[in-house]
Motif scaffolding. Structure first.
Motif, PDB file in Angstrom:
ATOM      1  N   UNK A   1      48.462  18.073  46.332  1.00 40.01           N
ATOM      2  CA  UNK A   1      48.966  16.375  46.048  1.00 40.01           C
ATOM      3  C   UNK A   1      48.392  15.521  47.033  1.00 40.01           C
ATOM      4  N   UNK A   2      47.892  14.418  46.359  1.00 38.03           N
ATOM      5  CA  UNK A   2      47.216  13.223  47.287  1.00 38.03           C
ATOM      6  C   UNK A   2      48.218  12.471  47.312  1.00 38.03           C
ATOM      7  N   UNK A   3      48.326  11.792  48.354  1.00 38.63           N
ATOM      8  CA  UNK A   3      49.548  10.754  48.906  1.00 38.63           C
ATOM      9  C   UNK A   3      49.336   9.544  47.839  1.00 38.63           C
ATOM     10  N   UNK A   4      47.901   9.426  47.866  1.00 37.00           N
ATOM     11  CA  UNK A   4      47.776   7.875  46.652  1.00 37.00           C
ATOM     12  C   UNK A   4      47.135   8.585  45.528  1.00 37.00           C
ATOM     13  N   UNK A   5      45.800   9.030  45.959  1.00 30.86           N
ATOM     14  CA  UNK A   5      45.110   9.589  44.703  1.00 30.86           C
ATOM     15  C   UNK A   5      43.649  10.133  45.177  1.00 30.86           C
ATOM     16  N   UNK A   6      43.004  10.890  44.722  1.00 29.01           N
ATOM     17  CA  UNK A   6      41.443  11.335  45.165  1.00 29.01           C
ATOM     18  C   UNK A   6      40.886  10.140  45.293  1.00 29.01           C
ATOM     19  N   UNK A   7      39.527  10.363  46.080  1.00 30.55           N
ATOM     20  CA  UNK A   7      38.700   9.474  46.289  1.00 30.55           C
ATOM     21  C   UNK A   7      37.924   9.075  44.921  1.00 30.55           C
ATOM     22  N   UNK A   8      37.677  10.180  43.970  1.00 33.81           N
ATOM     23  CA  UNK A   8      37.059  10.096  42.867  1.00 33.81           C
ATOM     24  C   UNK A   8      38.044  10.760  41.419  1.00 33.81           C
ATOM     25  N   UNK A   9      38.361   9.918  40.713  1.00 33.59           N
ATOM     26  CA  UNK A   9      39.144  10.330  39.735  1.00 33.59           C
ATOM     27  C   UNK A   9      38.511  11.635  38.700  1.00 33.59           C
ATOM     28  N   UNK A  10      39.256  12.693  38.324  1.00 35.87           N
ATOM     29  CA  UNK A  10      38.737  13.706  37.638  1.00 35.87           C
ATOM     30  C   UNK A  10      38.623  13.385  36.164  1.00 35.87           C
ATOM     31  N   UNK A  11      37.761  14.049  35.483  1.00 39.55           N
ATOM     32  CA  UNK A  11      37.413  13.605  33.905  1.00 39.55           C
ATOM     33  C   UNK A  11      38.508  13.704  33.037  1.00 39.55           C
ATOM     34  N   UNK A  12      39.324  14.778  33.642  1.00 42.24           N
ATOM     35  CA  UNK A  12      40.548  15.425  32.506  1.00 42.24           C
ATOM     36  C   UNK A  12      41.842  15.358  33.528  1.00 42.24           C
ATOM     37  N   UNK A  13      42.271  14.125  33.040  1.00 40.62           N
ATOM     38  CA  UNK A  13      43.597  13.981  33.808  1.00 40.62           C
ATOM     39  C   UNK A  13      44.805  14.102  32.991  1.00 40.62           C
ATOM     40  N   UNK A  14      45.880  14.779  33.207  1.00 38.94           N
ATOM     41  CA  UNK A  14      47.149  15.028  32.215  1.00 38.94           C
ATOM     42  C   UNK A  14      48.120  14.097  32.592  1.00 38.94           C
ATOM     43  N   UNK A  15      48.656  13.315  31.498  1.00 38.50           N
ATOM     44  CA  UNK A  15      49.820  12.493  31.947  1.00 38.50           C
ATOM     45  C   UNK A  15      51.259  13.214  31.504  1.00 38.50           C
ATOM     46  N   UNK A  16      52.213  13.270  32.255  1.00 36.17           N
ATOM     47  CA  UNK A  16      53.377  13.658  31.626  1.00 36.17           C
ATOM     48  C   UNK A  16      54.183  12.371  31.433  1.00 36.17           C
ATOM     49  N   UNK A  17      54.190  11.985  30.170  1.00 37.00           N
ATOM     50  CA  UNK A  17      55.151  10.945  29.633  1.00 37.00           C
ATOM     51  C   UNK A  17      55.699  11.112  28.214  1.00 37.00           C
ATOM     52  N   UNK A  18      54.928  11.954  27.326  1.00 34.53           N
ATOM     53  CA  UNK A  18      55.018  11.869  25.871  1.00 34.53           C
ATOM     54  C   UNK A  18      56.653  12.590  25.724  1.00 34.53           C
TER      55      UNK A  18
ATOM     56  N   UNK B   1      68.659   5.917  28.565  1.00 40.91           N
ATOM     57  CA  UNK B   1      67.698   4.833  28.249  1.00 40.91           C
ATOM     58  C   UNK B   1      67.319   4.333  29.566  1.00 40.91           C
ATOM     59  N   UNK B   2      68.022   4.436  30.748  1.00 42.36           N
ATOM     60  CA  UNK B   2      67.555   3.916  31.878  1.00 42.36           C
ATOM     61  C   UNK B   2      66.387   4.857  32.457  1.00 42.36           C
ATOM     62  N   UNK B   3      66.773   6.086  32.222  1.00 41.37           N
ATOM     63  CA  UNK B   3      65.765   7.182  32.711  1.00 41.37           C
ATOM     64  C   UNK B   3      64.401   7.142  32.049  1.00 41.37           C
ATOM     65  N   UNK B   4      64.292   6.955  30.775  1.00 46.03           N
ATOM     66  CA  UNK B   4      63.266   6.990  29.842  1.00 46.03           C
ATOM     67  C   UNK B   4      62.731   5.662  30.053  1.00 46.03           C
ATOM     68  N   UNK B   5      63.136   4.587  30.260  1.00 43.52           N
ATOM     69  CA  UNK B   5      62.461   3.210  30.577  1.00 43.52           C
ATOM     70  C   UNK B   5      61.962   3.279  31.959  1.00 43.52           C
ATOM     71  N   UNK B   6      62.649   3.809  32.713  1.00 44.36           N
ATOM     72  CA  UNK B   6      61.949   4.172  34.237  1.00 44.36           C
ATOM     73  C   UNK B   6      60.371   4.647  34.001  1.00 44.36           C
ATOM     74  N   UNK B   7      60.464   5.719  32.991  1.00 45.71           N
ATOM     75  CA  UNK B   7      59.191   6.190  32.880  1.00 45.71           C
ATOM     76  C   UNK B   7      58.294   5.388  32.161  1.00 45.71           C
ATOM     77  N   UNK B   8      58.661   4.610  31.019  1.00 45.04           N
ATOM     78  CA  UNK B   8      57.741   3.862  30.225  1.00 45.04           C
ATOM     79  C   UNK B   8      57.395   2.532  30.934  1.00 45.04           C
ATOM     80  N   UNK B   9      58.354   1.900  31.619  1.00 49.51           N
ATOM     81  CA  UNK B   9      58.146   0.629  32.130  1.00 49.51           C
ATOM     82  C   UNK B   9      57.669   0.472  33.719  1.00 49.51           C
ATOM     83  N   UNK B  10      58.069   1.605  34.412  1.00 45.75           N
ATOM     84  CA  UNK B  10      57.747   1.518  35.833  1.00 45.75           C
ATOM     85  C   UNK B  10      56.581   2.679  36.197  1.00 45.75           C
ATOM     86  N   UNK B  11      57.064   3.977  36.069  1.00 49.70           N
ATOM     87  CA  UNK B  11      56.360   4.977  36.649  1.00 49.70           C
ATOM     88  C   UNK B  11      54.966   5.134  36.104  1.00 49.70           C
ATOM     89  N   UNK B  12      54.712   5.078  34.940  1.00 49.06           N
ATOM     90  CA  UNK B  12      53.524   5.428  34.245  1.00 49.06           C
ATOM     91  C   UNK B  12      52.823   4.077  34.626  1.00 49.06           C
TER      92      UNK B  12
END
Length: 408
Positions: free
Chosen positions: A67-84, A186-197
């Motif tokens: 785990x990177x504290x912020x992010x790697x120096x270069x973004x990988x080509x295939x990044x999986x998002x956990x949101x759906x 609703x609060x939990x899912x909105x946290x993901x949709x409006x803030x985390x992602x």
């Protein structure tokens, strides 16, 4: 003959199935990443920016996770998002709310003995509470008050207790606990949709543009993720509560729900501490057991049942009471069903009426018309194993009566 109720039941089944599947996916990934995040350890020789790493084994293979504290120096080509998983859990849950509690508002949402609301107002309160709840929560989190996460979470608990009590003042017990779960989800899912992602997308955009990402976005997302962590288990309880009258039909249902939120805190504290290798706080299970014992005790303090006055029936139930064949159906139900569906059941092994449905008077039978039709007319679900020997022609009379009321 396939009527509206038939198709509505299958629509509810399909959406409920989707809701369960997506909820499993969301909660499963959430719990996994929480445990992973807490269990990460510094690793010698790790690339620059790596906060921690873990080795895991599953399915015959070994996994090396960093785990990177912020992010790697270069973004990988295939990044999986956990949101759906989160999005579809909320969408399918909202669809269930519409199909069950809005479409069947006069049966499941409104209880005239609590508040005799018109259908449009009950639905407006339902939708408005979910919307306003998220907006208020988000504003509080973004205020200076929200800078102290412990203070914020204590305040949010008070808000949830107030909402628990408030819902029981306007809706049926079943709908009140379900709405408290929907309010929280609703609060939990909105946290993901409006803030985390969105915050993660800001970090990704900065990296792609060659800018150093601001750590504050990760801090904000972490706060909302922590809230979701502690709210997950209570939401599951509240969503399942509609199957258990001892929870939703108790006079103290709002207090039971309030204690469930505390149980969520104690259980998650145990696992969070254990996964972080900070000890094994077994005392949390003792506290959880005490809280659950209090819930069980509160469920036994049910006040006297109010008799339903046939003259005060809601319009939908009144229509069933006036439909042709109602007297015959009343005799059938009282002879085949009321031995269990009573204030004091007379069937051995039944201590309380299943699903808190009482079928001892014509008014109660008219008010439960939909359940009777689905359980004993469309299907043979009731009586269970046909223990009271309901005849095929009696089931046919139930179908004829119900359809006469809904099609007339």
């Amino acid at each position: 003959m396939l009527d509206y109720t038939f198709w509505l039941e299958w629509a509810q089944f399909a959406v409920r199935w989707l809701h369960v599947i997506t909820a499993i996916a969301w909660i499963g990934s959430s719990f996994y990443f929480i445990a992973l995040d807490l269990g990460l350890r510094p690793e010698e020789g790790a690339p620059k920016g790596v906060h921690g790493a873990a080795w895991q084994v599953h399915g015959g293979g070994f996994y090396h996770i960093q785990k990177y504290l912020v992010a790697p120096e270069r973004m990988p080509a295939d990044l999986t998002w956990f949101k759906w998983e989160s999005y579809m859990t909320w969408v399918s849950g909202f669809a269930m709310l519409v199909l069950v509690y809005w479409a069947g508002a006069q049966f499941y949402l409104i209880d005239p003995s609590v508040a005799d609301l018109p259908v449009w107002l009950a639905i407006a309160i339902s939708l408005g509470s979910l919307t306003i709840g998220w907006i208020a929560y988000d504003l509080i989190c973004k205020s200076r008050f929200g800078d102290d996460n412990t203070r914020l979470m204590l305040f949010l608990y008070v808000v949830l207790v107030v909402m628990a009590w408030g819902y029981t003042q306007v809706f049926s017990g079943r709908a009140a606990l379900l709405h408290l779960g929907a309010f929280t989800a609703t609060i939990m899912s909105a946290n993901v949709f409006f803030i985390i992602i969105p915050n993660q997308k800001i970090v990704v955009a900065d990296l792609m543009a060659g800018r150093a990402p601001d750590p504050k976005y990760g801090k904000i997302a972490k706060q909302r993720s922590t809230h979701n962590n502690y709210l997950t288990l209570p939401v599951l309880f509240l969503m399942l509560s509609n199957h258990y009258p001892l929870a939703f039909a108790s006079e103290w249902n709002w207090l039971i729900a309030s204690l469930v939120f505390l149980m969520g805190v104690t259980i998650r504290h145990f696992f969070n501490t254990h996964h972080a290798h900070k000890g094994t706080p077994w005392w949390t299970w003792g506290v959880t057991a005490v809280l659950f014992a209090l819930i069980v005790w509160l469920s036994s303090l049910t006040g006297p049942q109010e008799e339903m006055d046939e003259a005060a029936l809601p319009p939908a139930a009144q229509r069933f009471a006036e439909a042709p064949g109602f007297e015959a159906v009343t005799d059938i139900v009282m002879g085949r069903c009321s031995m269990c569906h009573a204030a004091e059941p007379g069937f051995d092994g039944i201590g309380r009426a299943p699903n808190a449905v009482h079928l001892e008077t014509p008014a109660q039978i008219a008010n439960a018309a939909h359940q009777i039709y689905v359980q004993s007319g469309l299907t043979h679900a009731m009586p269970p194993a046909n223990l009271s020997f309901m005849e095929p022609d009696e089931r046919a009379q139930i179908r004829t009566w119900y359809r006469a009321a809904t099609e007339g």
